[in-house]
Design a protein around this motif. Structure first.
Motif, PDB file in Angstrom:
ATOM      1  N   LYS A  27      -7.640   2.735   4.481  1.00 65.72           N
ATOM      2  CA  LYS A  27      -8.685   1.779   4.165  1.00 65.72           C
ATOM      3  C   LYS A  27      -8.114   0.705   3.239  1.00 65.72           C
ATOM      4  N   SER A  28      -8.869  -0.378   3.052  1.00 68.07           N
ATOM      5  CA  SER A  28      -8.385  -1.470   2.206  1.00 68.07           C
ATOM      6  C   SER A  28      -8.368  -1.096   0.723  1.00 68.07           C
ATOM      7  N   GLN A  29      -9.254  -0.185   0.295  1.00 65.77           N
ATOM      8  CA  GLN A  29      -9.324   0.210  -1.108  1.00 65.77           C
ATOM      9  C   GLN A  29      -8.144   1.110  -1.458  1.00 65.77           C
TER      10      GLN A  29
ATOM     11  N   SER B 192       0.850  -1.188   0.000  1.00 65.47           N
ATOM     12  CA  SER B 192       0.000   0.000   0.000  1.00 65.47           C
ATOM     13  C   SER B 192       0.883   1.234   0.000  1.00 65.47           C
TER      14      SER B 192
END
Length: 536
Positions: A413-415, A386
């Protein structure tokens, strides 16, 4: 790349079939029984060879000898009144050239001549002058066709190493010419914003997001009023990408801009709770929208492809420069350090020793600076899980080289963000950290990274001397530390860059990418952040 086996089989089969058709016409016209039988034998022979070659590529020269001998025997035994069947003698050299190259051509011709001489010498057959001339003509044609086949095989087997560059040069030249006619530009966020505006004009939504990507969807842009259903829209967008059609679930919907292509986008949104989606005739509206947005969709797809190409070229150039610096400049400077050490060992006075020590210290500083530059060039977001992970890795390396404590707080966030957005945010953060380490004379740097795609914000704060330490206004020295470059990077992704000196001293560089509404303030988010303290 070697000539594909199946492709060679297809070419050989086509050549044999052509020969059968070419000699079959005259033979059928004359209706000579022996020659018609010979034609059938040739057809059966070539079908058998095709099936055998289809199963195995072994012993190509053996197959060449067998085929050449069998064709020669068949043609001479079937020859009666018409020399047309001798045209089959041209087939083995061509097939052998494609199968084995020039060596195969010579093997085929040698086998044909040897077998013909053997049969003529044994008085098994006899040829008149016209038949001998026809046989020589067909063998000569077979030689020419075989050389062409050998050249084709060689060209396909040994490609020109400059061929990819020639193709790239032609395509880039064409791209430069085409770019002059791109009236809508090649900025994805601007093109995506126009698409979202057109959709919102037709569909009153509280949350509207444009996702792009092939394997993994990432939000390019959003128009959000209340942050409703962001996770749900992402799930439904992935479902619409897989199905290629409109997907709905209560107040949430998603549909592809181009059902026949996963790139460039999926529109996903959430209707207000006060609105009944059934009253909108959503399928019909979506069909009309996709037709209206066809041109804009093509514009966006072109912009995304151009951005991907630009990023790939930039990353490759950065890796090349880092290799040159590591293997060239860094090694040369390090060798100078060894030379200074040798000279210092033979110093004749304390003053000379002090100067050598000062010189050695400067060489060490330069080597450390080169190493930091190499890390800067080689580190990319794409290698990390990320954006936050990439920043954390950068901070650890920089802290080890500089001795400055760097604290990193991650709130992600994961997105994920779009690749080009993550790349520019990472480079801005990298520049801010390098500036703080090199110029701020600080002992502590704090980094706060908040990512809630497509919005993001990063703040880099140090406790150093700031920018206005010599009495000049802040803006007067804003470009001296590469801040102008950071502003350009921020502008490329539609982000806002703020530079300020906090009341307690030091410098704070903050960059924020909006999602269509007010972006979160860096350093003031409280949604379970992760803190990583990096020390030496």
């Amino acid at each position: 790349m070697l000539l594909a086996h199946r492709q060679a089989l297809r070419i050989n089969a086509a050549a044999r079939a052509f020969v059968l058709l070419a000699i079959g016409g005259p033979l059928l016209w004359g209706r000579e029984r022996e020659e018609l039988v010979g034609l059938g034998v040739l057809g059966a022979l070539w079908v058998a060879l095709f099936l055998l070659e289809r199963r195995s590529q072994r012993y190509p020269l053996t197959l060449t000898v067998v085929e050449s001998a069998a064709v020669t025997v068949t043609c001479l035994l079937a020859l009666s009144s018409s020399p047309a069947i001798l045209g089959a003698l041209a087939a083995p050299p061509f097939v052998a050239g494609l199968r084995c190259g020039a060596r195969g051509v010579l093997t085929a011709l040698g086998t044909v001549v040897a077998m013909a001489a053997l049969m003529l010498g044994g008085a098994e057959v006899s040829l008149n002058q016209d038949e001998l001339l026809a046989g020589f003509t067909w063998l000569t044609m077979g030689l020419g066709l075989g050389m062409i086949a050998a050249f084709l095989r060689s060209a396909l087997s040994e490609p020109d190493p400059l061929l990819p560059y020639r193709h790239a040069s032609e395509l880039l030249h064409e791209l430069n010419q085409l770019s002059e006619g791109l009236s809508s530009g090649l900025e994805p966020r601007s093109l995506g914003g126009a698409i979202l505006s057109a959709v919102r004009d037709e569909l009153p939504t509280a949350d509207l997001v444009l996702y792009v990507g092939d394997d993994e969807l990432t939000p390019l842009l959003s128009r959000t009023l209340d942050d409703s259903g962001s996770t749900h829209t992402a799930l439904l967008a992935r479902l619409a990408q897989r199905s290629g059609r409109l997907e709905t679930d209560g107040q949430t919907f998603a549909f592809p801009l181009r059902p026949d292509s996963p790139q460039p986008g999926i529109i996903a949104g959430v209707f207000s709770d006060r609105l009944d989606p059934g009253a909108l005739d959503l399928p019909r509206t979506v069909r009309r929208l996709t037709r209206q947005l066809e041109v804009s969709t093509v514009h966006l797809e072109t912009a995304l492809l151009f951005t991907a190409f630009r990023d790939a070229a930039t990353a490759d150039e950065r890796r090349r420069l880092s290799r040159e610096m590591h293997d060239g400049v860094a090694q040369e400077i390090a060798s100078l350090g060894y030379l200074v050490d040798a000279l210092a060992a033979g110093a004749t006075s304390p003053e000379q020793a002090d100067r050598f020590a000062m010189l050695r210290e400067r060489v060490t500083e330069v080597v450390a600076e080169v190493r930091r530059s190499v890390i800067t060039l080689r580190t990319t977001v794409g290698e990390s899980e990320s954006l936050g992970a990439a920043i954390g890795s950068l901070a650890r390396n920089l802290s080890q080289l500089s001795g400055v404590v760097i604290e990193v707080t991650l709130d992600e966030k994961s997105q994920r963000l779009r690749g080009e957005v993550e790349a520019e945010l990472f480079r801005i953060t990298q520049e801010a950290l390098n500036n703080a380490v090199k110029h701020a004379q600080c002992t502590l740097i704090r980094v706060h990274c908040h990512v809630n795609a497509p919005a993001a914000s990063i703040a880099v704060t140090d406790n150093g001397r700031g920018l206005g330490d010599i009495g000049l206004p802040l803006d007067a020295r804003a470009d001296s530390y590469g801040l102008g470059i950071m502003r350009e990077r921020a502008a490329l992704i539609g982000a806002r860059l703020d530079i300020e000196e906090p009341p307690g001293g030091g410098l704070r560089v903050a960059v924020a990418v909006p999602s269509g509404h007010r972006a979160p303030t860096p350093g003031h988010d409280s949604e379970s952040p992760r803190e990583v303290q990096v020390t030496t």
